[in-house]
Design an enzyme around this catalytic site. Structure first.
Site, PDB file in Angstrom:
ATOM      1  N   ASP A   2      -7.161  18.927 -14.961  1.00 45.94           N
ATOM      2  CA  ASP A   2      -7.447  17.575 -15.425  1.00 45.94           C
ATOM      3  C   ASP A   2      -7.101  17.544 -16.918  1.00 45.94           C
ATOM      4  OD1 ASP A   2      -8.609  15.264 -16.450  1.00 45.94           O
ATOM      5  OD2 ASP A   2     -10.272  15.279 -15.035  1.00 45.94           O
TER       6      ASP A   2
ATOM      7  N   LYS B 176      -7.951   6.461 -19.792  1.00 50.27           N
ATOM      8  CA  LYS B 176      -8.234   6.947 -21.154  1.00 50.27           C
ATOM      9  C   LYS B 176      -6.992   6.827 -22.046  1.00 50.27           C
ATOM     10  CE  LYS B 176     -11.940   8.118 -18.885  1.00 50.27           C
ATOM     11  NZ  LYS B 176     -12.971   7.173 -18.641  1.00 50.27           N
TER      12      LYS B 176
ATOM     13  N   TYR C  52     -16.125  16.761 -16.243  1.00 50.79           N
ATOM     14  CA  TYR C  52     -16.643  15.391 -16.279  1.00 50.79           C
ATOM     15  C   TYR C  52     -17.623  15.240 -15.106  1.00 50.79           C
ATOM     16  CZ  TYR C  52     -16.766  10.462 -15.065  1.00 50.79           C
ATOM     17  OH  TYR C  52     -17.199   9.222 -14.708  1.00 50.79           O
TER      18      TYR C  52
ATOM     19  N   ARG D  12       0.857  -1.204   0.000  1.00 46.22           N
ATOM     20  CA  ARG D  12       0.000   0.000   0.000  1.00 46.22           C
ATOM     21  C   ARG D  12       0.888   1.248   0.000  1.00 46.22           C
ATOM     22  NH1 ARG D  12      -1.854   1.438   4.669  1.00 46.22           N
ATOM     23  NH2 ARG D  12      -2.465  -0.657   5.285  1.00 46.22           N
TER      24      ARG D  12
HETATM   25  C1  LIG Z   1     -11.969  14.163 -17.900  1.00 47.31           C
HETATM   26  C2  LIG Z   1     -12.156  13.029 -16.940  1.00 47.31           C
HETATM   27  N1  LIG Z   1     -11.636  13.118 -15.706  1.00 47.31           N
HETATM   28  C3  LIG Z   1     -11.778  12.117 -14.806  1.00 47.31           C
HETATM   29  C4  LIG Z   1     -12.495  10.982 -15.108  1.00 47.31           C
HETATM   30  C5  LIG Z   1     -12.639   9.897 -14.074  1.00 47.31           C
HETATM   31  O1  LIG Z   1     -11.774   8.852 -14.355  1.00 47.31           O
HETATM   32  P1  LIG Z   1     -12.015   7.299 -13.939  1.00 47.31           P
HETATM   33  O2  LIG Z   1     -13.179   6.825 -14.727  1.00 47.31           O
HETATM   34  O3  LIG Z   1     -10.725   6.648 -14.292  1.00 47.31           O
HETATM   35  O4  LIG Z   1     -12.291   7.296 -12.476  1.00 47.31           O
HETATM   36  C6  LIG Z   1     -13.047  10.848 -16.381  1.00 47.31           C
HETATM   37  C7  LIG Z   1     -13.821   9.623 -16.723  1.00 47.31           C
HETATM   38  O5  LIG Z   1     -14.462   9.529 -17.739  1.00 47.31           O
HETATM   39  C8  LIG Z   1     -12.885  11.901 -17.322  1.00 47.31           C
HETATM   40  O6  LIG Z   1     -13.414  11.819 -18.554  1.00 47.31           O
END
Ligand SMILES: Cc1ncc(COP(=O)(O)O)c(C=O)c1O
Length: 385
Positions: A176, A201, A104, A52
């Site tokens: 992000d 992604k 998101y 961990r």
């Molecule tokens: C721009 C963006 N940030 C964060 C996330 C969250 O990621 P995760 O699905 O890996 O938790 C997503 C998920 O689609 C996303 O499109």
């Protein structure tokens, strides 16, 4: 990491943190599926005590991703949301966060339905105008959290301008960068303090594992996040770390094709008589096309378009054979989603209307299939409207 600082992106993606295994010479990083490590005596170990806290496969991935984003360190988590959660929990009760209003959907869900119960305050604004950020700052604001381009409206935020507003006020700018990947945009170089990705992604790129990363510009951030990995435990498994290490080796090559095909699909949709509007920063009529050219090295593969109604969107989506209807993005396969009923369902009709998300909007993550096959598939889908 230091050794390859001057090397190009693709070279760093393949080699940084991915040096041959010193024990065997294996060219790929070994997966260490171990929970614990034998210690030589009390307080004597080989740098690892419990997984961990740290794991050799995870260390290699963190080194690689720090290099790709130009950070001093990276910390990986079990998903993009776990990474965002970790960043938010570096704050204290009573702190305020200014957020983009077009994030998101999972991010405002975490902020509003979980973290606001612990005394954190969030406000949502259109960060595509940096002056809105200036106006939204309060005495207790400690963080500005943006996505650029946004999801799904593809609005951009001017990162150097927002960073200049945050500087000197003890406000951290967190970006992000999932949509662009480090191949096309490096927020730390544009003044951000931390970068987060859903590695699920483009970084992984093969739709076969979840993950998240925070890339830091300062050691105190990296230390806090390492402490959170140990204290809260939302770490990424060695196997999933390895999947990302494997995926990033082709990131540069994949992003070139994603971007090339993204431009072709966006132009095709923009000219199509059944499509009312296309949202893509690579189109000359995108209101922030110039900013896109300034702060990004490509326009990427994410495109949103307006089919006119839920009925039209559904008719089109049902006809597609190459593009797959599904949540997520950034994989080698083309994925199409319907923001109003999928990623942004949680905002409710009113919330979606307030920021301009309609029932007819469809978002496409253009994959790396043959472009003729993608255009043919989209054409046949649009013929059903
Ligand atoms: C721009 C963006 N940030 C964060 C996330 C969250 O990621 P995760 O699905 O890996 O938790 C997503 C998920 O689609 C996303 O499109």
């Amino acid at each position: 990491m230091k050794k390859n600082k001057q090397a190009g992106f693709a070279t760093r993606a393949i080699h940084d943190g991915q040096e041959p295994d010193p024990l065997t010479g294996a060219v790929t990083v070994p997966i260490y599926p171990t929970s614990t490590y034998v210690q030589q005596g009390i307080g004597e170990n080989k740098g690892y005590e419990y997984s961990r806290v740290s794991n050799p496969t995870r260390d290699r991935l963190e080194e690689n991703l720090a290099s790709l984003e130009g950070g001093i360190a990276a910390r990986v988590f079990g998903s993009g949301m776990a990474a965002i959660h970790a960043i938010a929990t570096t704050l204290k009760s009573g702190d305020h966060v200014v957020c983009g209003n077009d994030l998101y959907g999972g991010t405002p869900r975490l902020f509003n339905q979980v973290l606001s119960n612990f005394g954190l305050e969030f406000s949502y604004i259109d960060t595509s105008d940096a002056e809105n950020v200036e106006r939204a700052l309060r005495k207790n604001t400690r963080m500005v959290f943006v996505e650029t381009p946004t999801n799904p409206l593809m609005r951009l935020s001017d990162l150097p301008a927002i960073s200049a507003i945050c500087r000197g006020r003890k406000v951290e700018l967190v970006v992000d960068n999932t949509f662009m990947s480090p191949y096309f945009q490096n927020p730390l170089a544009l003044g951000a303090d931390m970068v987060v990705h859903s590695t699920t992604k483009f970084l992984n790129g093969h739709s076969d594992g979840l993950g998240g990363v925070v890339v830091c510009s300062r050691q105190d951030q990296a230390d806090k996040l390492a402490f959170l990995q140990k204290a809260a435990g939302a770490i990424l498994s060695p196997f999933e770390c390895w999947l990302i290490l494997r995926g990033v080796k082709t990131l540069a090559a994949r992003m070139e094709i994603h971007d090339r095909s993204g431009r072709v699909v966006a132009n095709f949709l923009a000219k199509h008589k059944k499509i009312k509007k296309v949202f893509y920063p690579g189109l000359a009529d995108h209101p922030q096309h110039k900013l896109a050219k300034r702060q990004m090295r490509g326009f990427g593969a994410m495109i949103t378009f307006e089919t006119g109604s839920l009925k039209n969107a559904n008719r089109m989506l049902k006809k597609l054979r190459v593009c797959s209807l599904g949540e997520s993005l950034g994989g080698v396969e083309t994925l199409i989603s319907h923001p109003a009923t999928m990623t942004h369902a949680g905002l409710g009709e009113k919330g979606r209307k307030a920021i301009g998300i309609t029932d007819g909007m469809v978002r496409i993550s253009v994959g790396i299939e043959n472009i003729e096959d993608l255009l043919g598939d989209l054409e046949s889908g649009l013929a059903a409207i």
